[in-house]
Design an enzyme around this catalytic site. Structure first.
Site, short mmCIF file in Angstrom:
data_model
loop_
_atom_site.label_atom_id
_atom_site.label_comp_id
_atom_site.label_asym_id
_atom_site.label_seq_id
_atom_site.Cartn_x
_atom_site.Cartn_y
_atom_site.Cartn_z
N SER A 112 0.84 -1.19 0.00
CA SER A 112 0.00 0.00 0.00
C SER A 112 0.89 1.25 0.00
O SER A 112 1.72 1.40 -0.88
CB SER A 112 -0.95 -0.05 1.20
OG SER A 112 -2.12 0.68 0.95
N ASP A 114 -9.19 -4.87 -5.76
CA ASP A 114 -8.80 -3.79 -4.87
C ASP A 114 -9.08 -2.44 -5.53
O ASP A 114 -8.57 -2.17 -6.62
CB ASP A 114 -7.30 -3.92 -4.57
CG ASP A 114 -6.74 -2.76 -3.76
OD1 ASP A 114 -7.54 -2.01 -3.15
OD2 ASP A 114 -5.50 -2.63 -3.73
N HIS A 169 -6.45 -6.12 -1.59
CA HIS A 169 -5.38 -5.22 -1.17
C HIS A 169 -4.26 -5.94 -0.41
O HIS A 169 -4.49 -6.50 0.66
CB HIS A 169 -5.99 -4.12 -0.29
CG HIS A 169 -5.16 -2.88 -0.18
ND1 HIS A 169 -4.82 -2.12 -1.27
CD2 HIS A 169 -4.61 -2.27 0.90
CE1 HIS A 169 -4.11 -1.08 -0.87
NE2 HIS A 169 -3.95 -1.15 0.44
#
Length: 514
Positions: free
Chosen positions: A204, A445, A470
């Site tokens: 991320s 995601d 994710h």
């Protein structure tokens, strides 16, 4: 491993594996505590059932293997200036697992996890990629905490740091990756591992840092695995509605009737709220823990829940399916809002009441991420009229800048990320000088819409999975993992193995020349 280097000035003061939830942080800018409708979803590999879960206060140290050793590094506050304050220092936490390492004398590799916008503790338990692959490579495992989070906060606490305008500006990604470079070089020196190649890994926001680290510090890191890193969600490279369009697509693919119910529900909520005692009716219907003060409070809660389900739409549960099963499975004759509430119960489980502030409760992480999004991490995420299943909420840069300035006294720099790290024309640019980066994305995601989804060159590679969510690839492997996830991880390892083989061949060739 305690750092004993001399510094010019004295140091500044300074249920796990439960259902993962995303913390969606509404940017509460105005000092009157009014909230704009604009949200930047948290960038993090995982979020546990967090703020209201008593287990979230448990220390990870009691659950970690004794193989994980914690150290601190005396880190400089400012890497890019030479004023007196720049030489102030703080203690930065890092953790090492030596268990599988073959040693520096034989140049065995170092896998380095770059912490993101949260304390390091959760990642040590959940990010299993390093531990799962360290035996194969006989790799040293290193985990470094991001400055201003966890136990690596200059000047004591996040609250103190955020109030201090003179040091708040050192809280940024460029300083963070410079921290990582210093820590990694320090470790190599202390362990006599000068020829041990480093692979940096992040998910991320941490995935963005990993890719940027490889580009900025190629002499430190041989390669990078950047999982679910939306490096293209800046400066209007990605359409505003990309994130929420993908959330909508996820729900529509699972159930068109569920999608339609959600889409109709927003006007129903407003209609009920407009009636006499309407907010009381909604509070009762949704069993809210506190009385609703506005319809937007409920809508924000639902917006967050749907986004959580989509961003972390992982096997074996597949949260979007869970929500839609509740909505579609409500008894015949149930009205629209009754069906929506049934989806809440399916997702959150049966509770005595539902806290609409669950996703916005203040914490060090939310405070820190708010600053980051109000300074350089300006991700123009919004949605127009009828282009998603959500109400219209366009991103207004001028209003965004005004609100951030109101809160912090300085405006954000919305073009800085692409200026400093790049992003525009990425295929043309990275093809020429980038190398050894894996961009992995699960296409369920919502943040994948801002990710690199196609190979840029033979060594800047995109790996995507149709059903992935994710950061799923870097989390702890499970026996129940589907074959496509196992294959994704296998492919990543094979690519890294290739980087290593070439590195060792080059290293051997250089030694022969000498």
């Amino acid at each position: 491993m305690e750092d004993r280097r001399r510094t010019p000035s004295k140091s500044c003061k300074l249920s796990f594996q439960v259902y993962p939830l995303l913390l969606l942080l509404p940017l509460i800018f105005l000092k009157s505590v009014s909230a704009v409708p604009y949200k930047i979803p948290r960038l993090t590999p995982h979020i546990r059932t967090l703020l209201r879960n008593p287990d979230s206060n448990l220390s990870s140290s009691s659950l970690l293997s004794k193989d994980f050793k914690t150290y601190s590094y005396t880190q400089i506050l400012d890497h890019f200036n030479y004023g007196p304050q720049s030489y102030s220092t703080f203690k930065q936490r890092y953790v090492i697992n030596f268990k599988y390492w073959g040693g520096g004398n034989s140049s065995f590799p170092i896998f380095a996890y770059l912490g993101a916008e949260a304390p390091l503790d959760e990642d040590l338990l959940s990010v299993g990629y390093l531990t799962a692959n360290a035996p194969r490579f006989k790799a040293l495992q290193v985990y470094i905490e991001h400055r201003y989070y966890g136990k690596s906060i200059p000047f004591g606490s996040m609250e103190e740091a955020m109030k201090n305008e003179s040091i708040r500006g050192y809280f940024n990604s460029a300083q963070a990756i410079a921290d990582y470079a210093e820590v990694l070089l320090h470790i190599k020196e202390k362990l006599s591992a000068q020829n041990s190649p480093i692979i940096v890994i992040g998910g991320s926001y941490g995935g963005m840092l990993a890719s940027w680290f490889r580009l900025k510090y190629p002499h430190v890191a041989l390669g990078a695995l950047a999982s679910s890193a939306p490096i293209l969600y800046f400066d209007n490279i990605t359409p505003q509605n990309g994130y929420y369009s993908k959330v909508t697509e996820d729900f529509e693919e699972v159930s068109k009737s569920c999608y339609k119910t959600i889409r109709k529900s927003w006007s129903e909520i407003d209609e009920v709220a407009s009636k006499p005692n309407g907010l009381s009716i909604l509070s009762k219907k949704f069993k809210t823990c506190g009385h609703l003060n506005s319809s937007s409070e409920l809508k924000d809660y639902l917006d967050s829940m749907y986004s959580v389900a989509a961003q972390y739409n992982a096997p074996p549960d597949y949260p979007v399916t869970v929500v839609c099963s509740g909505i579609d499975g409500a008894p015949n004759g149930t009205d629209i809002l009754g069906r929506i509430f049934a989806g809440v119960v399916a997702f959150e489980s049966n509770r005595s009441c539902y806290d609409t502030n669950e996703y916005i409760s203040p914490s060090e992480t939310t405070v820190g991420w708010r600053w980051q999004t109000c300074s350089e991490m300006v991700m123009p995420i919004g949605r127009g009229i009828n282009d998603t299943m959500f109400p219209s909420s366009p991103f207004d840069l001028h209003q965004f800048i005004a609100n951030c300035k109101n809160l912090y006294g300085v405006p954000p720099r919305p073009h800085w990320v692409t200026t400093y790290f790049g992003g525009h024309d990425i295929k043309l640019i990275l093809r020429r000088f980038g190398s050894n980066i894996i961009f992995s994305n699960g296409l369920r995601d919502p943040y994948s819409t801002g990710g690199v989804l196609e190979d840029i060159s033979k060594s800047v590679i995109a790996i995507t999975t149709v059903n992935g969510s994710h950061c799923l690839d870097i989390l702890q492997p499970q026996k129940s993992d589907p074959s496509w996830l196992v294959e994704q991880r296998k492919k990543e390892v094979e690519i890294i193995d290739g980087w290593m083989a070439k590195y060792y061949a080059d290293l051997l060739a250089l030694k022969k020349i000498k």
